[in-house]
Design an enzyme around this catalytic site. Structure first.
Site, mmCIF file in Angstrom:
data_model
loop_
_atom_site.group_PDB
_atom_site.id
_atom_site.type_symbol
_atom_site.label_atom_id
_atom_site.label_comp_id
_atom_site.label_asym_id
_atom_site.label_seq_id
_atom_site.Cartn_x
_atom_site.Cartn_y
_atom_site.Cartn_z
ATOM 1 N N GLU A 37 0.869 -1.162 0.000
ATOM 2 C CA GLU A 37 0.000 0.000 0.000
ATOM 3 C C GLU A 37 0.917 1.226 0.000
ATOM 4 O O GLU A 37 1.780 1.328 0.873
ATOM 5 C CB GLU A 37 -0.860 -0.030 1.276
ATOM 6 C CG GLU A 37 -1.966 0.972 1.259
ATOM 7 C CD GLU A 37 -2.762 0.980 2.568
ATOM 8 O OE1 GLU A 37 -2.649 0.027 3.369
ATOM 9 O OE2 GLU A 37 -3.483 1.972 2.772
ATOM 10 N N ARG A 264 5.077 -12.999 9.759
ATOM 11 C CA ARG A 264 5.763 -11.761 9.418
ATOM 12 C C ARG A 264 7.104 -11.701 10.138
ATOM 13 O O ARG A 264 7.325 -12.385 11.130
ATOM 14 C CB ARG A 264 4.920 -10.516 9.690
ATOM 15 C CG ARG A 264 4.243 -10.431 11.030
ATOM 16 C CD ARG A 264 3.164 -9.343 11.061
ATOM 17 N NE ARG A 264 3.616 -8.047 10.598
ATOM 18 C CZ ARG A 264 2.974 -7.303 9.687
ATOM 19 N NH1 ARG A 264 1.865 -7.763 9.141
ATOM 20 N NH2 ARG A 264 3.416 -6.132 9.343
ATOM 21 N N LYS A 274 4.331 0.539 9.275
ATOM 22 C CA LYS A 274 4.431 1.844 8.620
ATOM 23 C C LYS A 274 3.778 2.926 9.467
ATOM 24 O O LYS A 274 4.254 4.052 9.483
ATOM 25 C CB LYS A 274 3.779 1.782 7.243
ATOM 26 C CG LYS A 274 4.715 1.221 6.196
ATOM 27 C CD LYS A 274 4.058 1.207 4.847
ATOM 28 C CE LYS A 274 3.126 0.031 4.725
ATOM 29 N NZ LYS A 274 2.392 -0.031 3.490
HETATM 30 P P1 ATP Z 1 2.585 -2.305 7.856
HETATM 31 O O1 ATP Z 1 1.965 -2.999 9.017
HETATM 32 O O2 ATP Z 1 4.011 -1.983 8.059
HETATM 33 O O3 ATP Z 1 1.782 -1.154 7.346
HETATM 34 P P2 ATP Z 1 1.419 -3.771 5.800
HETATM 35 O O4 ATP Z 1 1.304 -5.239 5.766
HETATM 36 O O5 ATP Z 1 0.210 -2.994 6.080
HETATM 37 O O6 ATP Z 1 2.603 -3.403 6.736
HETATM 38 P P3 ATP Z 1 1.609 -3.432 3.011
HETATM 39 O O7 ATP Z 1 2.134 -2.309 2.229
HETATM 40 O O8 ATP Z 1 0.175 -3.713 2.928
HETATM 41 O O9 ATP Z 1 2.052 -3.210 4.482
HETATM 42 O O10 ATP Z 1 2.468 -4.758 2.741
HETATM 43 C C1 ATP Z 1 2.851 -5.243 1.500
HETATM 44 C C2 ATP Z 1 3.223 -6.677 1.653
HETATM 45 O O11 ATP Z 1 4.310 -6.804 2.565
HETATM 46 C C3 ATP Z 1 2.093 -7.500 2.207
HETATM 47 O O12 ATP Z 1 1.969 -8.663 1.433
HETATM 48 C C4 ATP Z 1 2.508 -7.810 3.615
HETATM 49 O O13 ATP Z 1 2.027 -9.040 4.026
HETATM 50 C C5 ATP Z 1 4.027 -7.792 3.524
HETATM 51 N N1 ATP Z 1 4.621 -7.432 4.816
HETATM 52 C C6 ATP Z 1 4.426 -6.303 5.521
HETATM 53 N N2 ATP Z 1 5.082 -6.337 6.693
HETATM 54 C C7 ATP Z 1 5.724 -7.534 6.733
HETATM 55 C C8 ATP Z 1 6.564 -8.182 7.690
HETATM 56 N N3 ATP Z 1 6.888 -7.601 8.845
HETATM 57 N N4 ATP Z 1 7.043 -9.414 7.388
HETATM 58 C C9 ATP Z 1 6.731 -9.999 6.221
HETATM 59 N N5 ATP Z 1 5.946 -9.446 5.288
HETATM 60 C C10 ATP Z 1 5.430 -8.233 5.524
HETATM 61 MG MG MG Z 2 -1.143 -1.767 5.861
#
Ligand code: ATP
Ligand code: MG
Length: 559
Positions: A37, A264, A274
């Site tokens: 995102e 994760r 983020k």
């Molecule tokens: P955040 O919680 O940091 O906002 P998010 O999952 O909301 O992370 P996205 O931009 O939606 O962030 O993530 C893009 C991809 O990265 C998704 O497929 C998510 O599952 C993966 N991802 C995000 N954080 C991790 C993590 N700590 N370990 C492994 N994969 C991750």
């Molecule tokens: Mg997110």
């Protein structure tokens, strides 16, 4: 794919599923995706997902990985983030060729699928207030209750949805919901929202839309539109999988990707979401998203982490369904290993004090050969100027030192790296008793740091010639938080645990002359650690170096 791509990743349970799907003929060609995102910068957690998804594309014949910007939340999303995300993925050594997409590319198709659901009587427009929606939803022990609007006719739903789309209603007045089961034990199945009204222009689609799709609907349908075969996501989406499958089954999409969850990445002494990183940046606790203390890929790159080290780390931690917190030292060890093999060596004095060689001729200068890499003879040597007055590390001298102190104290002999043996004769102190000069005599027969008579010295210290030295600022970084899991302290704000000593700035460091022409690669400052120029603040004439990591795990010792 990119040249800098690495050796195949070690295998994992997801690759085993893919192997089986290829063997059984379920799929001929594997398509994965990385769906960030664009609401912030990528962090090392994302690197795990990038290495997994793009790594599969690299290693399986004809497999590809799509980069998909999941841009269904106008307001939080910015093109600055899109550019930064692309830069980070490229830097890690991956490419997406023509396969960069936006969920917003599919807004028309998503809407058509929503209309189809309504026509199948599998979705309805609900008009409950937010508070009622919540109350009707029930909880983990109580089933929810059907909304009084659940029975609207298909015609009425189509009409309302169309008018939601054209902006006739206020935000929150209506939402489109899936018609599943308000008593489902899995709360995600209790008529989840599909579209909500949002009167906000979108960076890609302008003011065309007044409704935007919810993640659970947009994600699975986008996966299906792109023909993704394996949709890999983190464990918190496990409970969403029945919904993922429900939408695709009801819609009979041409493809039905398989969602597979993995745990994760969590790292100790940092935060990895983020939203929290955004807070640190916005509240000024760090200097921007690329602050070298942050676990963002841009911060780590600026700090001097190599893409190699991050890929190696991701491959070492593997991909499983087990939740855990990885120690920062695991990441740092991958980094040290990579830097040790590539980083040229240099001499740098971070906390300088003068060393004067009393028996060295006043106006004499000579050039000594410094070995660039002890394990790589091909790296050759460099010229290091030597003269009567040098700088050494303040901590390399001690009054009345114990026997085990193999550095300088009056009467003790040490080797100056690549240069001569020197014996300390006396020191000069200021009025407060601080040592200002260390004096010594050198043995001209020990040039190159070797003695003909076989006499041994235990200690070797680094130095730079005072008149040739380059003055630079050096920034030493430490953990950003004082406790391993700042976000686990539910009663407290994680920001209370920020390590206020996480950045130490040394303004008067003295570096060997060759570093005047330092480029952006990492150096090992002997006995100190790995350092690189700061890509943002360093300027010709006023160099700034970041400490990437210490030589050994000094943190483990501290603990
Ligand atoms: P955040 O919680 O940091 O906002 P998010 O999952 O909301 O992370 P996205 O931009 O939606 O962030 O993530 C893009 C991809 O990265 C998704 O497929 C998510 O599952 C993966 N991802 C995000 N954080 C991790 C993590 N700590 N370990 C492994 N994969 C991750
Ligand atoms: Mg997110």
């Amino acid at each position: 794919m990119n040249d800098s791509s690495t050796e195949p990743q070690s295998t994992n349970f997801i690759r085993s599923i893919i192997d089986a799907d290829l063997a059984s003929g379920k799929h001929k060609k594997v398509i994965t995706r990385f769906p960030p995102e664009p609401n912030g910068y990528l962090h090392i957690g994302h690197a795990k997902s990038i290495c997994l998804n793009f790594g599969i594309a690299q290693d399986y014949p004809s497999a590809v990985c799509h980069l998909r910007f999941d841009d269904t939340n106008p307001g939080k999303e910015k093109s600055e983030y899109i550019d930064a995300i692309k830069e980070d993925v490229r830097w890690l050594g991956f490419s997406w060729d023509d396969n960069s997409h936006h969920t917003s590319d599919y807004f028309d198709q998503l809407y058509a699928y929503a209309v189809q659901l309504v026509k199948q009587d599998k979705a309805y427009v609900d008009s409950l207030s937010a508070a009622d929606t919540k109350a009707y939803r029930g909880n983990l022990t109580e089933p929810g209750i059907d909304s009084p609007f659940r029975g609207r006719s298909i015609e009425e739903n189509i009409d309302l949805l169309e008018r939601m789309k054209t902006g006739e209603f206020a935000e929150g007045e209506h939402v489109l919901r899936a018609k599943i089961d308000m008593a489902a034990p899995n709360m995600n199945m209790r008529d989840p929202a599909i579209y909500r009204i949002k009167h906000m222009a979108h960076p890609m689609t302008g003011d065309k839309w007044h409704i935007y799709p919810m993640y659970d609907f947009a994600h699975c349908v986008s996966d299906a539109i792109e023909g993704i075969t394996h949709s890999l996501c983190t464990l918190e989406f496990e409970d969403h999988r029945p919904l993922y499958d429900w939408f695709l089954d009801e819609l009979k999409t041409p493809a039905h990707p398989q969602q597979i969850e993995f745990s994760r990445l969590n790292l100790d002494y940092t935060v990895m979401s983020k939203r929290k990183l955004y807070e640190l940046v916005e509240d000024g606790h760090v200097h921007g998203w690329n602050d070298p203390r942050l676990p963002t890929l841009s911060g780590m790159r600026r700090r001097g982490y190599t893409a190699n080290a991050i890929r190696d780390f991701c491959s070492r931690i593997g991909v499983t369904k087990k939740d855990n917190i990885i120690e920062m030292s695991v990441l740092e060890n991958s980094l040290r290993e990579d830097l040790n093999s590539v980083a040229p060596r240099a001499l740098a004095v971070l906390d300088p004090i003068k060393l004067i060689i009393d028996n060295y001729p006043e106006d004499q200068e000579e050039t000594l050969a410094g070995v660039n890499h002890p394990k790589n003879p091909d790296a050759g040597t460099r010229d290091i100027p030597f003269s009567k007055t040098l700088y050494i590390e303040l901590s390399d001298y001690m009054d009345d030192a114990p026997k085990k102190f193999f550095r300088l104290t009056v009467g003790r002999e040490v080797r100056l790296r690549f240069a001569y043996y020197v014996t300390c004769t006396h020191v000069v102190k200021d009025d407060s008793g601080n040592v200002t000069e260390v004096h010594c005599r050198y043995d001209p027969e020990t040039r190159g740091g070797k003695s003909e008579d076989g006499r041994k010295v235990k200690g070797t210290i680094h130095w730079v010639s005072a008149q040739h030295a380059v003055t630079a600022e050096v920034r030493l970084y430490d953990r950003l938080f004082t406790i391993p899991a700042p976000v686990a302290e539910k009663e407290r704000d994680f920001k209370e645990f920020i390590n206020i000593d996480s950045a130490q700035v040394l303004a008067n460091c003295q570096l060997e002359a060759s570093l005047l022409n330092a480029n952006t690669t990492a150096y090992q400052f002997e006995r100190q650690g790995y350092f690189c120029l700061d890509s943002v603040d360093s300027k010709p004439g006023s160099l700034v170096f970041n400490r990437i990591v210490t030589l050994r795990d000094s943190w483990a010792k501290k603990k």
